[in-house]
Every structure is written in structure tokens, then in C-alpha cells.
Motif scaffolding. Sequence first.
Motif, PDB file in Angstrom:
ATOM      1  N   CYS A  37       0.859  -1.183   0.000  1.00  0.00           N
ATOM      2  CA  CYS A  37       0.000   0.000   0.000  1.00  0.00           C
ATOM      3  C   CYS A  37       0.892   1.228   0.000  1.00  0.00           C
ATOM      4  O   CYS A  37       1.866   1.284   0.749  1.00  0.00           O
ATOM      5  CB  CYS A  37      -0.899   0.013   1.228  1.00  0.00           C
ATOM      6  SG  CYS A  37      -2.022  -1.386   1.292  1.00  0.00           S
ATOM      7  N   ASN A  41      -0.591   4.117  -5.182  1.00  0.00           N
ATOM      8  CA  ASN A  41      -1.797   3.333  -5.477  1.00  0.00           C
ATOM      9  C   ASN A  41      -2.974   3.721  -4.577  1.00  0.00           C
ATOM     10  O   ASN A  41      -3.909   2.950  -4.395  1.00  0.00           O
ATOM     11  CB  ASN A  41      -1.521   1.822  -5.417  1.00  0.00           C
ATOM     12  CG  ASN A  41      -1.126   1.325  -4.028  1.00  0.00           C
ATOM     13  OD1 ASN A  41      -1.349   1.978  -3.022  1.00  0.00           O
ATOM     14  ND2 ASN A  41      -0.547   0.143  -3.989  1.00  0.00           N
ATOM     15  N   GLY A  42      -2.909   4.934  -4.023  1.00  0.00           N
ATOM     16  CA  GLY A  42      -4.009   5.430  -3.201  1.00  0.00           C
ATOM     17  C   GLY A  42      -4.178   4.662  -1.902  1.00  0.00           C
ATOM     18  O   GLY A  42      -5.254   4.665  -1.316  1.00  0.00           O
ATOM     19  N   TRP A  43      -3.127   3.973  -1.458  1.00  0.00           N
ATOM     20  CA  TRP A  43      -3.146   3.159  -0.235  1.00  0.00           C
ATOM     21  C   TRP A  43      -4.198   2.049  -0.312  1.00  0.00           C
ATOM     22  O   TRP A  43      -4.706   1.583   0.688  1.00  0.00           O
ATOM     23  CB  TRP A  43      -3.354   4.021   1.015  1.00  0.00           C
ATOM     24  CG  TRP A  43      -2.239   5.002   1.210  1.00  0.00           C
ATOM     25  CD1 TRP A  43      -2.224   6.310   0.798  1.00  0.00           C
ATOM     26  CD2 TRP A  43      -0.961   4.774   1.813  1.00  0.00           C
ATOM     27  NE1 TRP A  43      -1.024   6.896   1.117  1.00  0.00           N
ATOM     28  CE2 TRP A  43      -0.221   5.980   1.752  1.00  0.00           C
ATOM     29  CE3 TRP A  43      -0.368   3.671   2.415  1.00  0.00           C
ATOM     30  CZ2 TRP A  43       1.061   6.107   2.249  1.00  0.00           C
ATOM     31  CZ3 TRP A  43       0.910   3.794   2.923  1.00  0.00           C
ATOM     32  CH2 TRP A  43       1.616   5.003   2.835  1.00  0.00           C
ATOM     33  N   ASP A  44      -4.519   1.625  -1.532  1.00  0.00           N
ATOM     34  CA  ASP A  44      -5.538   0.595  -1.748  1.00  0.00           C
ATOM     35  C   ASP A  44      -4.899  -0.792  -1.636  1.00  0.00           C
ATOM     36  O   ASP A  44      -4.036  -1.148  -2.434  1.00  0.00           O
ATOM     37  CB  ASP A  44      -6.164   0.787  -3.137  1.00  0.00           C
ATOM     38  CG  ASP A  44      -7.321  -0.152  -3.396  1.00  0.00           C
ATOM     39  OD1 ASP A  44      -7.407  -1.228  -2.768  1.00  0.00           O
ATOM     40  OD2 ASP A  44      -8.146   0.184  -4.252  1.00  0.00           O
ATOM     41  N   PRO A  45      -5.335  -1.615  -0.664  1.00  0.00           N
ATOM     42  CA  PRO A  45      -4.728  -2.939  -0.475  1.00  0.00           C
ATOM     43  C   PRO A  45      -5.078  -3.942  -1.579  1.00  0.00           C
ATOM     44  O   PRO A  45      -4.562  -5.054  -1.580  1.00  0.00           O
ATOM     45  CB  PRO A  45      -5.268  -3.396   0.873  1.00  0.00           C
ATOM     46  CG  PRO A  45      -6.523  -2.631   1.061  1.00  0.00           C
ATOM     47  CD  PRO A  45      -6.339  -1.316   0.355  1.00  0.00           C
ATOM     48  N   ASN A  46      -5.934  -3.560  -2.522  1.00  0.00           N
ATOM     49  CA  ASN A  46      -6.301  -4.477  -3.600  1.00  0.00           C
ATOM     50  C   ASN A  46      -5.538  -4.224  -4.901  1.00  0.00           C
ATOM     51  O   ASN A  46      -5.669  -4.987  -5.843  1.00  0.00           O
ATOM     52  CB  ASN A  46      -7.809  -4.379  -3.870  1.00  0.00           C
ATOM     53  CG  ASN A  46      -8.603  -4.768  -2.647  1.00  0.00           C
ATOM     54  OD1 ASN A  46      -8.425  -5.838  -2.095  1.00  0.00           O
ATOM     55  ND2 ASN A  46      -9.468  -3.875  -2.200  1.00  0.00           N
ATOM     56  N   VAL A  47      -4.743  -3.150  -4.950  1.00  0.00           N
ATOM     57  CA  VAL A  47      -4.058  -2.796  -6.192  1.00  0.00           C
ATOM     58  C   VAL A  47      -2.782  -3.617  -6.400  1.00  0.00           C
ATOM     59  O   VAL A  47      -2.557  -4.173  -7.466  1.00  0.00           O
ATOM     60  CB  VAL A  47      -3.726  -1.283  -6.231  1.00  0.00           C
ATOM     61  CG1 VAL A  47      -2.901  -0.942  -7.465  1.00  0.00           C
ATOM     62  CG2 VAL A  47      -5.011  -0.470  -6.217  1.00  0.00           C
ATOM     63  N   HIS A  48      -1.926  -3.690  -5.394  1.00  0.00           N
ATOM     64  CA  HIS A  48      -0.652  -4.411  -5.517  1.00  0.00           C
ATOM     65  C   HIS A  48      -0.571  -5.543  -4.497  1.00  0.00           C
ATOM     66  O   HIS A  48       0.168  -5.464  -3.519  1.00  0.00           O
ATOM     67  CB  HIS A  48       0.538  -3.457  -5.349  1.00  0.00           C
ATOM     68  CG  HIS A  48       0.689  -2.494  -6.470  1.00  0.00           C
ATOM     69  ND1 HIS A  48       0.387  -1.166  -6.353  1.00  0.00           N
ATOM     70  CD2 HIS A  48       1.092  -2.671  -7.752  1.00  0.00           C
ATOM     71  CE1 HIS A  48       0.599  -0.558  -7.507  1.00  0.00           C
ATOM     72  NE2 HIS A  48       1.032  -1.446  -8.369  1.00  0.00           N
ATOM     73  N   ASN A  78      -4.961  -8.387   5.936  1.00  0.00           N
ATOM     74  CA  ASN A  78      -6.057  -7.413   6.058  1.00  0.00           C
ATOM     75  C   ASN A  78      -6.219  -6.855   7.465  1.00  0.00           C
ATOM     76  O   ASN A  78      -7.302  -6.404   7.830  1.00  0.00           O
ATOM     77  CB  ASN A  78      -7.390  -8.027   5.604  1.00  0.00           C
ATOM     78  CG  ASN A  78      -7.415  -8.265   4.119  1.00  0.00           C
ATOM     79  OD1 ASN A  78      -6.930  -7.447   3.347  1.00  0.00           O
ATOM     80  ND2 ASN A  78      -7.966  -9.387   3.715  1.00  0.00           N
TER      81      ASN A  78
END
Length: 104
Positions: A37, A41-48, A78
Amino acid sequence: TFKEQNMVKKNFTKSGKHCRVTFKLPKEIKAQKAALCAEFNGWDPNVHLMRRLKDGGFSTTISLQTGKSYRFRYFLDNQRWENDGQADTYTPNVFGSEDSVVQL
């Protein structure tokens, strides 16, 4: 501790405009899932989402623009945040802890 075993590896392109950065976590983190995060990536845990390695660790490689610094952290299972023990530097965040920083 495992924090000293984390790794950020940099591979600069010939033009020097981009850098392929590999973020790696050792098996000692004892996680089932890991995500990179960051600001990029906007701190989005689903991007990388990080790929599980045969030894039980995790890794992901992304290309980033050079001449900048990027804040990042690892989000494990998570629920828990970890910094990289080999980050270039650390900077305080709004949550009262610190973010890892990679400087390119």
C-alpha cells in the motif's frame, strides 16, 4: 527480527526516467496475505497484492517514476501494518506511526 530482512531492490532504466522496484518480505512475517500500500496506489490494499514465494515470503515489482520519494507500507492479512526494515527513510504519518519511504 524479520524487519531487518525486508528488502527494496531498485533497477533503474537506461533512460533513468523510471525504476523497477521490487518489494520483498521474508517468510518470518508469518502472513497468509500481503499487499503493498502506497501513495502511488491510493493506499488501496487491492491494487498491488504481493505474490507468495516458494519459501513463504512475498514479493511484487512495480515501475515508478524517478526523481521522487514514495511513502509505502505493507498490509498483512487485512489487519496489520508493517514498515520495511530496509527503507531509505521513514516519515511520520497522520495515524501516529511512521511510513516507509523509497527514494528514486
